[in-house]
Design a protein around this motif. Structure first.
Motif, PDB file in Angstrom:
ATOM      1  N   LEU A 153      -0.568 -19.082  -8.858  1.00 27.34           N
ATOM      2  CA  LEU A 153      -1.473 -17.856  -9.440  1.00 27.34           C
ATOM      3  C   LEU A 153      -2.340 -17.384  -8.393  1.00 27.34           C
ATOM      4  O   LEU A 153      -1.652 -16.028  -8.695  1.00 27.34           O
ATOM      5  N   LEU A 154      -2.428 -17.825  -6.884  1.00 27.46           N
ATOM      6  CA  LEU A 154      -2.783 -16.706  -5.509  1.00 27.46           C
ATOM      7  C   LEU A 154      -1.838 -16.780  -4.821  1.00 27.46           C
ATOM      8  O   LEU A 154      -1.281 -17.955  -4.609  1.00 27.46           O
ATOM      9  N   SER A 155      -0.871 -16.078  -4.034  1.00 24.23           N
ATOM     10  CA  SER A 155      -0.817 -16.323  -2.804  1.00 24.23           C
ATOM     11  C   SER A 155      -1.205 -16.625  -1.874  1.00 24.23           C
ATOM     12  O   SER A 155      -2.857 -16.823  -1.453  1.00 24.23           O
ATOM     13  N   GLU A 156      -1.520 -17.452  -0.659  1.00 23.40           N
ATOM     14  CA  GLU A 156      -1.663 -17.524  -0.050  1.00 23.40           C
ATOM     15  C   GLU A 156      -2.239 -16.049   0.980  1.00 23.40           C
ATOM     16  O   GLU A 156      -3.350 -16.349   1.890  1.00 23.40           O
ATOM     17  N   ASP A 157      -0.974 -15.183   0.977  1.00 23.75           N
ATOM     18  CA  ASP A 157      -1.382 -14.271   1.674  1.00 23.75           C
ATOM     19  C   ASP A 157      -2.122 -13.122   0.572  1.00 23.75           C
ATOM     20  O   ASP A 157      -1.662 -12.968   0.117  1.00 23.75           O
ATOM     21  N   ILE A 158      -3.049 -12.294   2.444  1.00 21.61           N
ATOM     22  CA  ILE A 158      -3.918 -11.495   1.935  1.00 21.61           C
ATOM     23  C   ILE A 158      -3.805 -10.023   2.780  1.00 21.61           C
ATOM     24  O   ILE A 158      -4.093 -10.268   4.099  1.00 21.61           O
ATOM     25  N   LYS A 159      -3.855  -8.929   2.292  1.00 20.77           N
ATOM     26  CA  LYS A 159      -3.937  -7.975   2.507  1.00 20.77           C
ATOM     27  C   LYS A 159      -5.142  -7.137   3.177  1.00 20.77           C
ATOM     28  O   LYS A 159      -5.390  -7.479   2.277  1.00 20.77           O
ATOM     29  N   ILE A 160      -5.325  -6.972   4.122  1.00 26.02           N
ATOM     30  CA  ILE A 160      -6.876  -6.723   4.412  1.00 26.02           C
ATOM     31  C   ILE A 160      -6.735  -5.362   5.096  1.00 26.02           C
ATOM     32  O   ILE A 160      -5.767  -4.532   5.594  1.00 26.02           O
ATOM     33  N   ILE A 161      -7.569  -4.096   4.320  1.00 26.15           N
ATOM     34  CA  ILE A 161      -6.927  -2.860   4.217  1.00 26.15           C
ATOM     35  C   ILE A 161      -8.064  -2.197   4.261  1.00 26.15           C
ATOM     36  O   ILE A 161      -8.919  -2.257   3.605  1.00 26.15           O
ATOM     37  N   ILE A 162      -8.571  -1.416   6.075  1.00 23.87           N
ATOM     38  CA  ILE A 162      -9.850  -0.702   6.358  1.00 23.87           C
ATOM     39  C   ILE A 162      -9.280   0.728   5.845  1.00 23.87           C
ATOM     40  O   ILE A 162      -8.422   1.225   7.119  1.00 23.87           O
ATOM     41  N   ASP A 163      -9.330   1.863   5.410  1.00 22.39           N
ATOM     42  CA  ASP A 163     -10.076   3.300   5.135  1.00 22.39           C
ATOM     43  C   ASP A 163     -11.462   4.138   5.531  1.00 22.39           C
ATOM     44  O   ASP A 163     -11.756   3.708   4.417  1.00 22.39           O
ATOM     45  N   GLY A 164     -11.648   4.209   6.540  1.00 26.78           N
ATOM     46  CA  GLY A 164     -13.175   5.404   6.267  1.00 26.78           C
ATOM     47  C   GLY A 164     -12.605   6.033   7.842  1.00 26.78           C
ATOM     48  O   GLY A 164     -12.205   6.775   8.090  1.00 26.78           O
ATOM     49  N   SER A 165     -13.842   6.512   7.102  1.00 27.57           N
ATOM     50  CA  SER A 165     -14.596   7.394   8.380  1.00 27.57           C
ATOM     51  C   SER A 165     -16.003   6.466   8.360  1.00 27.57           C
ATOM     52  O   SER A 165     -16.688   6.297   8.692  1.00 27.57           O
ATOM     53  N   ALA A 166     -16.166   7.132  10.514  1.00 30.73           N
ATOM     54  CA  ALA A 166     -16.944   7.142  11.502  1.00 30.73           C
ATOM     55  C   ALA A 166     -17.768   7.954  11.962  1.00 30.73           C
ATOM     56  O   ALA A 166     -16.987   8.769  12.605  1.00 30.73           O
ATOM     57  N   ILE A 167     -18.642   8.263  12.240  1.00 33.77           N
ATOM     58  CA  ILE A 167     -19.534   9.058  12.522  1.00 33.77           C
ATOM     59  C   ILE A 167     -20.398   8.706  14.136  1.00 33.77           C
ATOM     60  O   ILE A 167     -20.493   7.762  14.243  1.00 33.77           O
TER      61      ILE A 167
END
Length: 169
Positions: A153-167
């Motif tokens: 059902l699920l892959s072992e690999d997980i892609k983590i994605i951070i897309d943001g703005s920092a002040i």
């Protein structure tokens, strides 16, 4: 030192997992505290697991259960940078310790920084894009189910994605 704090209203901390071997499911976390100091080359993040959103309440409940994140016993995930490497003026890697479900593993994020830019309120902002791929079993997340057509059902690999703005603080 220049500390930047991620603006939660303009930042997505998410993941992608292959589902049923044919498609991808996306999820994100809406409640987190994350900051970095590019001069000191430090970064930290604390993510509240219960803020998970996969756009399906039943799936969210299952992913928060003991089969996956076990949010009742492990309410937060954390990341603390241990080193950074610049490959250009706005790109590099950040290596650090990621803790999920009580398991800590080193991970390396590929990072791109854009900016700075001044917003209409006088804040100095940087854009941050970061990605990495982890094996969820390394963090004690090993639930799966076989498919009648073969595979799981699920892959072992997980892609983590951070897309943001920092002040800048």
């Amino acid at each position: 030192m220049s500390t930047y704090v991620f603006d939660t209203t303009h930042t997505n901390i998410g993941f992608v997992v292959r589902h049923a071997m044919i498609t991808k499911v996306h999820g994100s976390f809406t409640d987190f505290d994350a900051s970095f100091d590019p001069d000191a080359q430090t970064a930290t993040a604390t993510i509240k697991v219960n803020s998970l959103d996969t756009k399906n309440k039943d799936r969210d409940a299952h992913v928060l259960s003991g089969d996956f994140f076990d949010a009742e016993n492990f309410p937060t995930m954390t990341f603390t940078a241990t080193s950074t490497t610049l490959t250009s003026s706005n790109q590099g890697t950040v290596t650090g310790d990621l803790t999920i479900k009580g398991h800590t593993q080193p991970v390396t994020l590929d990072v791109t920084i854009t900016g700075p830019a001044e917003d209409p309120y006088g804040n100095t902002r940087l854009g941050v894009e970061a990605t990495t791929t982890i094996n969820r079993k390394d963090f004690g997340i090993d639930f799966n189910a076989p498919l009648n057509t073969g595979g799981v059902l699920l892959s072992e690999d997980i892609k983590i994605i951070i897309d943001g703005s920092a002040i800048k603080q």
